[in-house]
Design a protein around this motif. Structure first.
Motif, PDB file in Angstrom:
ATOM      1  N   UNK A  41      41.254  44.734  25.580  1.00 23.89           N
ATOM      2  CA  UNK A  41      39.876  44.962  26.008  1.00 23.89           C
ATOM      3  C   UNK A  41      39.729  46.368  26.583  1.00 23.89           C
ATOM      4  N   UNK A  42      38.513  46.740  26.904  1.00 21.79           N
ATOM      5  CA  UNK A  42      38.219  48.076  27.425  1.00 21.79           C
ATOM      6  C   UNK A  42      38.868  48.305  28.783  1.00 21.79           C
ATOM      7  N   UNK A  43      39.026  49.578  29.121  1.00 17.90           N
ATOM      8  CA  UNK A  43      39.492  50.008  30.446  1.00 17.90           C
ATOM      9  C   UNK A  43      40.902  49.501  30.742  1.00 17.90           C
TER      10      UNK A  43
ATOM     11  N   UNK B 263      49.181  39.376  27.221  1.00 16.25           N
ATOM     12  CA  UNK B 263      47.925  38.954  26.607  1.00 16.25           C
ATOM     13  C   UNK B 263      46.848  38.701  27.659  1.00 16.25           C
ATOM     14  N   UNK B 264      47.226  38.114  28.768  1.00 14.65           N
ATOM     15  CA  UNK B 264      46.256  37.816  29.828  1.00 14.65           C
ATOM     16  C   UNK B 264      45.616  39.076  30.389  1.00 14.65           C
ATOM     17  N   UNK B 265      46.438  40.041  30.760  1.00 11.49           N
ATOM     18  CA  UNK B 265      45.897  41.238  31.398  1.00 11.49           C
ATOM     19  C   UNK B 265      45.242  42.172  30.378  1.00 11.49           C
ATOM     20  N   UNK B 266      45.772  42.200  29.158  1.00  5.91           N
ATOM     21  CA  UNK B 266      45.168  43.065  28.141  1.00  5.91           C
ATOM     22  C   UNK B 266      43.760  42.614  27.796  1.00  5.91           C
ATOM     23  N   UNK B 267      43.491  41.323  27.874  1.00  7.14           N
ATOM     24  CA  UNK B 267      42.180  40.785  27.513  1.00  7.14           C
ATOM     25  C   UNK B 267      41.224  40.691  28.700  1.00  7.14           C
TER      26      UNK B 267
END
Length: 663
Positions: free
Chosen positions: A113-115, A84-88
């Motif tokens: 999130x993007x990218x 969740x931390x890195x995806x956002x």
């Protein structure tokens, strides 16, 4: 080394200060000079591997393309919080998912999130009891090689009171969904909604579900989507259903084992709804009710598909569109689709596994590529460096093992990593152009240099390392090390820790202690060039080992060639280095089966900093050439002892490491 010399050697500037001249010498002194018996075998091509930086095909490749987190940091996650931390995060990330991650609370959808690239490691990564959501404005996302499963609740087949999606896109664009296995999701396994654009869905498995894969939920005719090589098995409806898509291109999909509860309408394959323009090509339908159908307001073109035991609607009208006006693609024969899709859809072991990062293609510098390697990297990773001169310092930390650093030129001199820091500016370690602290690192087909011009500076210290290693199981193949004093240091994290380094088919040059340290180091089938310092009595020292007294194996130089343009009788084979006066650092060096030049002294071992060479473990065995005379000051290893001082003995350790047997 950081200790003071008892005698500073002065001489004119190093020969070949111009890098091109030095590289010319390296090429001239390649292993061809050793004869055919020592020639390096031809390189074997490695297996093809899927990369984190793979690019999609189809609509996701258009309008700037979809790269996901390529160029960002690479991280490995094993729990929901890290995912969740890195995806956002705002910045790009390649997020490697390892193992099974169970979402809490039940049905939790991780915002992406993007990218971002989210990719499963091998074929065992799973998201259980949850999924992902891409909110409006999210773009440039790749999700690959995962199993997403089990948000269905027993007895809730229609999912009227839940909305647990496997992956949901709302007004997102440039998204690639690839090699996912969706199973038992309540509601949609994949929902692409609200005018999402430039999407490719490829090589996925949709299994055991009611509402499988829907596209649309808007009156706007906006979405462009490519759907290919997917397997719909044990599903009922939306396989997919496309509502008001500007362009929906479906090809080489396999629909089989359709679930049916006798519903005459809502059990179906593909549906072109609203004002959708749909093209279906070379797909395979087996036992499907309503394999493809279209609303009166929609268009559907079907060509080349195979239908087996199908019933119900087989609609086709209108002209739809020509996909080749947008992108190129290759159609597989419809008859081959079941076998292809069964084998290659869903998670694959090769994806998320061996990876190649290209410099400068994926990253502008070698260090940037190293920075992108995940902490605790447990998967072999290659950094492929294109021909050129890279003036930078590179550090591979202990937390990033399993790296292959490979030059892609025809010759090792084509790809050079070089800098010009002396020990005066940061100590001998700080002077190193490249430092390798990680275990299991291999470098091939590269030149490492430190081109500090000591003749142009008046400094107390002249150490200027091209390479320093402290990791274990380090391999250098077909590499060159260019420097003067302290060119190549092979060390370990502390005195009593044994690290091993294997140097093969390589070139090393220098003048003072230019092969030194306490690591167990084997130099085989290589050229060692002892540079002249302009002295008629003492031009330098090849080795300065500091082997721990409890380690029987220090330096082994074997089946190699030492060359020098220094005057006869002016070079030492080595001296014992006791860092900081450490008495337990008792050098061990064996030079065997190696050509020695006339420059080697008849008494080639010498004292250092008050420690006698006679207390060290210096020996030779069956060397040859004008510098290989046997004198009272040249201990020779017996044939019996030599049988236990082999490359295998030096490198095996407790884990049987044997890099020399790989060719």
């Amino acid at each position: 080394m950081t200790h003071l010399r008892s005698k500073r050697l002065s001489r004119p500037g190093r020969p070949g200060t111009v890098l091109a001249v030095v590289l010319g010498l390296v090429a001239a002194l390649s292993l061809g000079a050793l004869g055919d018996a020592h020639a390096a075998p031809p390189a074997k091509p490695g297996p093809a591997a899927d990369r984190w930086t793979d690019r999609p095909h189809g609509f996701a490749s258009l309008a700037g393309g979809t790269t996901g987190g390529a160029g960002g940091k690479v991280v490995t996650v094993t729990d929901q919080a890290a995912l969740a931390k890195y995806a956002a995060a705002e910045e790009p990330y390649v997020i490697r998912v390892k193992g099974t991650l169970e979402m809490e609370p039940f049905g939790r959808e991780i915002p992406v999130a993007s990218d971002k690239t989210i990719i499963g490691v091998s074929d065992t990564a799973e998201i259980v009891h949850g999924g992902f959501t891409l909110d409006p404005g999210t773009h440039n996302v790749v999700i690959r090689n995962l199993t997403i499963r089990d948000t269905a609740v027993e007895g809730n087949w229609d999912c009227k009171d839940t909305d647990y999606d496997g992956i949901r896109l709302d007004t997102a664009h440039h998204v690639w969904i690839d090699h996912i296995r969706f199973s038992r999701i309540c509601d949609g396994q994949l929902d692409i909604r609200k005018d999402s654009e430039y999407v490719t869905v490829s090589y996925n498995q949709f299994t055991d579900n009611n509402k499988t894969f829907g596209i649309g939920w808007t009156p706007n005719v906006t979405t462009q989507i490519t759907v290919d090589h997917n397997w719909f098995r044990g599903t009922k409806q939306r396989n997919p259903s496309a509502d008001n898509c500007a362009y929906a291109h479906l090809y080489n999909n396999y629909l089989s084992g359709q679930l049916s509860d006798g519903d005459p309408v809502w059990t179906y394959g593909n549906w072109s709804r609203g004002r959708t323009k749909m093209v279906i090509e070379n797909s395979f339908y087996d036992g499907v009710q309503h394999p493809y159908q279209a609303d009166a307001t929609a268009e559907l073109v079907q060509r080349g598909s195979i239908l087996r035991n199908t019933t119900g609607r087989h609609d086709a009208w209108g002209t739809a569109f020509d996909p080749r006006q947008f992108y190129s693609y290759r159609l597989d024969p419809a008859a081959a689709v079941p076998a292809l899709v069964k084998r290659f859809s869903g998670p694959q072991r090769r994806i998320g596994g061996p990876v190649t990062l290209h410099v400068p293609g994926d990253h502008p510098t070698v260090q940037a590529a190293v920075d992108a390697v995940p902490e605790g990297n447990d998967t072999p990773l290659t950094i492929a460096v294109a021909p050129g001169t890279y003036r930078e310092k590179v550090f591979i930390p202990a937390s990033k093992p399993n790296i292959v650093l490979r030059g892609t030129g025809r010759d090792r001199s084509d790809t050079v990593i070089v800098f010009d820091t002396p020990a005066e500016y940061g100590g001998s370690t700080g002077s190193a152009t490249v430092r390798i602290a990680a275990n299991d690192v291999t470098a091939r087909n590269l030149t490492f240099g430190n081109d500090f011009d000591e003749a142009a500076h008046e400094l107390k210290g002249e150490q200027a390392l091209a390479m320093k290693t402290t990791g274990d199981r380090i391999v250098f193949e077909d590499t060159a090390f260019l420097g003067n004093q302290d060119t190549l240091m092979t060390d370990s994290p502390k005195l009593t820790t044994v690290s091993r380094v294997y140097v093969r088919d390589s070139y090393i040059e220098g003048d003072v202690d230019f092969v030194y340290g306490r690591a167990t180091t084997v130099i085989e089938r290589s050229v060692i060039r002892a540079l002249s310092r302009g002295s008629d009595s003492n031009n330098g020292y090849i080795t300065a080992a500091s082997t721990w007294k409890g380690n029987p194996y220090g330096f082994l130089i074997t089946r190699s060639k030492v060359v020098s343009d220094a005057p006869a009788g002016t070079y030492h084979l080595g001296r014992p280095w006791h860092p900081g006066g450490e008495p337990d650092a008792v050098a061990q060096v064996l030079i065997r089966d190696t050509l020695l030049p006339a420059a080697v002294k008849s008494s080639p071992w010498t004292d250092m900093s008050g420690f006698s060479w006679k207390d060290a473990r210096f020996t030779e065995h069956r060397n040859h050439g004008p510098g290989a005379t046997v004198t009272a000051d040249r201990p020779q290893m017996s044939d019996r002892d030599a049988r236990s001082h082999t490359v295998t003995a030096y490198l095996a350790g407790t884990d049987g490491w044997a890099p020399h047997t790989r060719h």
